[in-house]
Design an enzyme around this catalytic site. Structure first.
Site, PDB file in Angstrom:
ATOM      1  CG  ASP A  67       4.418  29.065  23.153  1.00 36.27           C
ATOM      2  OD1 ASP A  67       3.640  29.547  22.758  1.00 36.27           O
ATOM      3  OD2 ASP A  67       5.338  28.388  22.568  1.00 36.27           O
ATOM      4  CG  ASP A 136      16.386  25.160  18.590  1.00 38.62           C
ATOM      5  OD1 ASP A 136      15.214  25.381  18.366  1.00 38.62           O
ATOM      6  OD2 ASP A 136      16.707  25.359  20.074  1.00 38.62           O
ATOM      7  CG  HIS A 138      12.120  25.886  19.506  1.00 40.80           C
ATOM      8  ND1 HIS A 138      13.266  26.811  19.428  1.00 40.80           N
ATOM      9  CD2 HIS A 138      11.014  26.700  19.334  1.00 40.80           C
ATOM     10  CE1 HIS A 138      12.898  28.022  19.040  1.00 40.80           C
ATOM     11  NE2 HIS A 138      11.725  27.857  18.835  1.00 40.80           N
ATOM     12  CD  GLU A 143      14.545  26.004  22.993  1.00 45.47           C
ATOM     13  OE1 GLU A 143      15.040  25.560  22.114  1.00 45.47           O
ATOM     14  OE2 GLU A 143      13.776  27.126  23.113  1.00 45.47           O
TER      15      GLU A 143
HETATM   16  C1  F6R Z   1       5.207  29.849  19.091  1.00 47.63           C
HETATM   17  C2  F6R Z   1       6.313  28.966  19.248  1.00 47.63           C
HETATM   18  C3  F6R Z   1       7.632  28.849  18.832  1.00 47.63           C
HETATM   19  C4  F6R Z   1       7.676  29.168  17.184  1.00 47.63           C
HETATM   20  C5  F6R Z   1       9.176  28.871  16.664  1.00 47.63           C
HETATM   21  C6  F6R Z   1       9.306  29.418  15.272  1.00 47.63           C
HETATM   22  O1  F6R Z   1       4.066  29.543  19.730  1.00 47.63           O
HETATM   23  O2  F6R Z   1       5.871  28.198  20.265  1.00 47.63           O
HETATM   24  O3  F6R Z   1       7.950  27.375  18.843  1.00 47.63           O
HETATM   25  O4  F6R Z   1       6.763  28.464  16.362  1.00 47.63           O
HETATM   26  O5  F6R Z   1       9.921  29.783  17.434  1.00 47.63           O
HETATM   27  O6  F6R Z   1       9.007  31.010  15.307  1.00 47.63           O
HETATM   28  P1  F6R Z   1       8.968  31.616  13.878  1.00 47.63           P
HETATM   29  O7  F6R Z   1       7.633  31.420  13.341  1.00 47.63           O
HETATM   30  O8  F6R Z   1       8.902  33.108  14.464  1.00 47.63           O
HETATM   31  O9  F6R Z   1       9.938  31.359  13.088  1.00 47.63           O
END
Ligand code: F6R
Length: 242
Positions: A67, A136, A138, A143
């Site tokens: 992303d 959540d 995701h 989401e």
């Molecule tokens: C990262 C991404 C997100 C993260 C998720 C967890 O490219 O797409 O889905 O993997 O938000 O983030 P952290 O590792 O910071 O808890």
């Protein structure tokens, strides 16, 4: 689904790096799907260390990231392009021409999403997709919703995400990107191998819900239960409820 229990964050990072290293050794011209966020930072650090020791060669690897913020130039320190260069690409011998992320500066969302799907198709799909998980459930910026999104698409960031991110943008909510481009669930599921890293007590509940509850778009990561080669590497705290 295979669950690998690690002692702590460092052990999780090392185990995940071993799996990625094995992929690169087995297929030097592999396509790695990569993630940003706090969780994989230790994994990237370990890969860089092994590269420095002459153990790994990224010269034939292609990368596709999950992303990118829409509207943020690559050079912005908070762009995922910058994150990936800071944490991995600047430190290994990956060919800059083989690095792919959604282009946040292309404001034509339909064109950019179609372009990115075509990039993933052209490189032959993803051999190994690294993922983190949000509180959540995701994955990428997919989401919770009432249907799984399929290919690359543009998402509106939730007000909580924008608020949480403002600390990276001089505390000014107006400077925080309001949208992002993300790979869709289908693209993630089409990866030949999916590797998720997760650590910390705060993720224990969502790990249980995602992988031991029903498969539902309300918990996007739950779809990974259907993947034929899904590996979850978690530390003791994150796996404490399963
Ligand atoms: C990262 C991404 C997100 C993260 C998720 C967890 O490219 O797409 O889905 O993997 O938000 O983030 P952290 O590792 O910071 O808890």
């Amino acid at each position: 689904m295979r669950i690998i229990r690690a002692k702590d964050y460092d052990d999780m990072s090392r185990k995940a790096a071993h799996i990625i290293a094995a992929q690169v050794i087995l297929k030097p011209d592999c396509v790695l799907g990569l993630a940003t966020g706090g969780t994989p930072v230790g994994t990237y650090k370990q890969l860089v260390e092994w590269y420095d020791q002459g153990e790994l060669d990224f010269s034939e690897v292609t990368s596709v990231n999950l992303d990118e913020y829409r509207g943020l130039p690559r050079e912005h320190p908070e762009s995922y392009w910058s994150f990936m260069h800071r944490n991995l690409f600047d430190h290994v011998n990956i060919d800059p021409a083989a690095i792919n992320l959604p282009d946040g500066t292309n404001m034509d969302a339909a064109a950019e999403c179609a372009r990115y799907d075509e990039v993933i198709r052209r490189v032959g799909g993803v051999d190994l997709q690294l993922l983190g998980i949000g509180h959540d459930g995701h994955i990428g910026f997919n989401e919770p919703s009432d249907a799984f999104d399929l290919g690359t698409h543009c998402v509106d960031l939730k007000p909580e995400t924008i608020e949480a991110n403002k600390r990276f943008f001089d505390g000014n909510v107006d400077l925080v990107p309001k949208q992002a481009y993300t790979m869709g669930t289908r693209t993630i599921l089409q990866a030949r191998k999916v590797l998720m890293v997760v650590n910390g007590k705060a993720k224990a509940e969502i790990v249980k819900k995602s992988f031991f509850g029903p498969v539902t778009p309300e918990v996007p990561a739950s779809i990974l239960q259907m993947h034929p080669d899904f590996v979850l590497v978690g530390d003791e705290e994150a796996l404490s409820l399963i």
